[in-house]
Scaffold this active site. Sequence first.
Site, short mmCIF file in Angstrom:
data_model
loop_
_atom_site.label_atom_id
_atom_site.label_comp_id
_atom_site.label_asym_id
_atom_site.label_seq_id
_atom_site.Cartn_x
_atom_site.Cartn_y
_atom_site.Cartn_z
N GLU A 243 0.84 -1.20 0.00
CA GLU A 243 0.00 0.00 0.00
C GLU A 243 0.88 1.26 0.00
O GLU A 243 0.64 2.21 -0.75
CB GLU A 243 -0.92 0.01 1.23
CG GLU A 243 -1.77 1.27 1.32
CD GLU A 243 -2.69 1.30 2.54
OE1 GLU A 243 -2.68 0.35 3.33
OE2 GLU A 243 -3.43 2.30 2.68
N GLN A 280 15.36 33.57 -14.64
CA GLN A 280 16.25 32.62 -13.96
C GLN A 280 15.61 32.02 -12.70
O GLN A 280 15.75 30.82 -12.43
CB GLN A 280 17.57 33.31 -13.60
CG GLN A 280 18.63 32.33 -13.14
CD GLN A 280 19.90 33.02 -12.72
OE1 GLN A 280 19.86 34.00 -11.97
NE2 GLN A 280 21.02 32.53 -13.21
N GLY A 365 -1.04 5.54 6.70
CA GLY A 365 0.00 5.72 7.72
C GLY A 365 0.59 7.11 7.52
O GLY A 365 1.16 7.41 6.47
C1 LIG Z 1 -9.39 10.50 1.81
C2 LIG Z 1 -9.07 9.39 2.76
C3 LIG Z 1 -9.18 8.07 2.35
C4 LIG Z 1 -8.94 7.02 3.24
N1 LIG Z 1 -9.16 5.73 2.83
C5 LIG Z 1 -9.12 4.74 3.77
C6 LIG Z 1 -9.52 3.40 3.43
O1 LIG Z 1 -9.87 3.11 2.28
N2 LIG Z 1 -9.54 2.47 4.43
C7 LIG Z 1 -9.15 2.74 5.70
O2 LIG Z 1 -9.19 1.86 6.54
N3 LIG Z 1 -8.73 4.00 6.04
C8 LIG Z 1 -8.72 4.98 5.12
N4 LIG Z 1 -8.33 6.27 5.46
C9 LIG Z 1 -7.92 6.54 6.82
C10 LIG Z 1 -6.45 6.90 7.00
O3 LIG Z 1 -5.65 5.76 6.88
C11 LIG Z 1 -6.32 7.58 8.38
O4 LIG Z 1 -6.94 8.85 8.27
C12 LIG Z 1 -4.89 7.72 8.84
O5 LIG Z 1 -4.34 6.46 9.13
C13 LIG Z 1 -4.75 8.62 10.08
O6 LIG Z 1 -5.65 8.22 11.08
P1 LIG Z 1 -6.60 9.31 11.77
O7 LIG Z 1 -7.24 10.09 10.69
O8 LIG Z 1 -7.49 8.61 12.73
O9 LIG Z 1 -5.64 10.28 12.56
P2 LIG Z 1 -5.12 10.09 14.07
O10 LIG Z 1 -4.59 8.71 14.25
O11 LIG Z 1 -6.17 10.56 15.01
O12 LIG Z 1 -3.92 11.11 14.10
C14 LIG Z 1 -4.09 12.52 14.12
C15 LIG Z 1 -2.74 13.18 13.93
O13 LIG Z 1 -1.88 12.84 15.02
C16 LIG Z 1 -0.72 12.18 14.54
N5 LIG Z 1 -0.37 11.13 15.50
C17 LIG Z 1 -1.11 10.06 15.86
N6 LIG Z 1 -0.45 9.31 16.75
C18 LIG Z 1 0.75 9.90 16.92
C19 LIG Z 1 1.91 9.60 17.70
N7 LIG Z 1 1.99 8.49 18.44
N8 LIG Z 1 2.96 10.46 17.66
C20 LIG Z 1 2.91 11.56 16.88
N9 LIG Z 1 1.86 11.90 16.12
C21 LIG Z 1 0.80 11.08 16.13
C22 LIG Z 1 -1.09 11.62 13.19
O14 LIG Z 1 0.03 11.43 12.37
C23 LIG Z 1 -2.02 12.71 12.67
O15 LIG Z 1 -1.25 13.76 12.14
C24 LIG Z 1 -8.52 7.32 4.56
C25 LIG Z 1 -8.35 8.65 4.96
C26 LIG Z 1 -8.64 9.68 4.09
C27 LIG Z 1 -8.51 11.09 4.58
#
Ligand SMILES: Cc1cc2nc3c(=O)[nH]c(=O)nc-3n(C[C@H](O)[C@H](O)[C@H](O)COP(=O)(O)OP(=O)(O)OC[C@H]3O[C@@H](n4cnc5c(N)ncnc54)[C@H](O)[C@@H]3O)c2cc1C
Length: 380
Positions: A243, A280, A365
């Site tokens: 992925e 440039q 991720g």
């Molecule tokens: C358009 C779109 C399509 C998607 N498609 C799919 C799909 O098909 N299937 C699926 O299962 N998922 C899908 N996702 C989900 C996507 O994988 C998640 O949004 C992503 O993994 C981040 O999880 P979260 O949004 O819950 O953020 P969170 O986990 O809540 O994190 C919020 C923020 O905090 C940061 N963070 C979290 N933990 C830590 C840490 N320990 N230390 C430092 N920073 C941290 C994160 O990097 C992020 O910046 C999709 C998301 C989008 C927006």
Amino acid sequence: MTPTPPFTDEHEELRASVRGFIERELTPHAEQWERDRWFPDEVFGKLAAQGLLGLKYPLEYGGQGGDYLHDAVLVEELARTGSGGTAAGIGAHVSIATPPIWKFGTEEQKQRYLAPAIRGEKIGALGITEPGAGSDVAALNTRAEPVAGGWIVNGEKTYITNGVRAHFIVTAVKSTSEGGHHGISFLIIDRGEGVSSSKLEKLGWHASDTASISFQDVFVPEQNLLGGLHEGFALIMANFQWERLAMALGAVGAMQLAWERTVAFAHERNTFGRPLAGHQAIRHRLVDLATSAHTCRCVTYDALRRFVAGEEPVREVTMAKLLTQRASFELMDACLQIHGGAGYMREYWVERAARDARLGPIGGGSDEVMREILGRVLGL
Ligand SMILES: Cc1cc2nc3c(=O)[nH]c(=O)nc-3n(C[C@H](O)[C@H](O)[C@H](O)COP(=O)(O)OP(=O)(O)OC[C@H]3O[C@@H](n4cnc5c(N)ncnc54)[C@H](O)[C@@H]3O)c2cc1C
């Protein structure tokens, strides 16, 4: 031109034909699909007719008998649609929803889901993320209660690509009351009674169908368990490398396209009596962007080469994902800047490209998660 390893002449022939198909059949419609906030389901049928939904899958399921390198060509070329949403919807089906069935599915599951998915008759989605569990996958809370002949599933998934249109959702569930690393399983859930989806509005990827999916007392028969019971965490991990590579390849393709289009614009647009490219500062900016695109390609192809050679290149794949997603967004932003006011207008492709690229550092991720993985791999 000599192909860049790991690609060979055969892959470059495939690339030419895939590119021709995409530029003929998809790209001309992409703008309309972006406006519609949807691309038609028939796109899957068109891709299937060209064999493009099963490049890496065995002939016995209707695939082309190729491997990940053939899929890599497709994933990179899909960027030529100029619509991140269209590429994402197709990519979710090909790169994240069907691979777990191919790798972990029973023969019967492959016949029931993989073969029709390759024919473009059934569209797939991967449902892992939940409102309370994104980066922290192990915290997922969609519950599968064992009952006679299967499970009853209750819970909610969110941000799921193809979440409205999918005929089946490869779904991560909590299969023990504790859940966590040893209490997650995968069920293939058919759209049907108790499954409802609602489409989400978002910054970019407008042509894709991103949805919340709710499961309310959904009965899932035992033959729909994918892989071992309570062994779902391994399944999640198994496809992450591909992925993330696919996302890196998509970024590489998008960066190349954006650079080509911006160079063309910089030659057409005149300011102060000469084309932009004659200044440039702009020329140097274009050089920097070409260098960034090339660096991203080299790092990604290196990770891909190791991946197809059977190594477990967690370090290289993670670095490729981390590098390319941010670099792609930065390149799109720079291309937008070179377009001036036009770059801010809906009628120019670059406005969309910049919005589309913003997802990369979050999805599959996030950058922070990539850095956590690298911290561990590098022994920090
Ligand atoms: C358009 C779109 C399509 C998607 N498609 C799919 C799909 O098909 N299937 C699926 O299962 N998922 C899908 N996702 C989900 C996507 O994988 C998640 O949004 C992503 O993994 C981040 O999880 P979260 O949004 O819950 O953020 P969170 O986990 O809540 O994190 C919020 C923020 O905090 C940061 N963070 C979290 N933990 C830590 C840490 N320990 N230390 C430092 N920073 C941290 C994160 O990097 C992020 O910046 C999709 C998301 C989008 C927006």
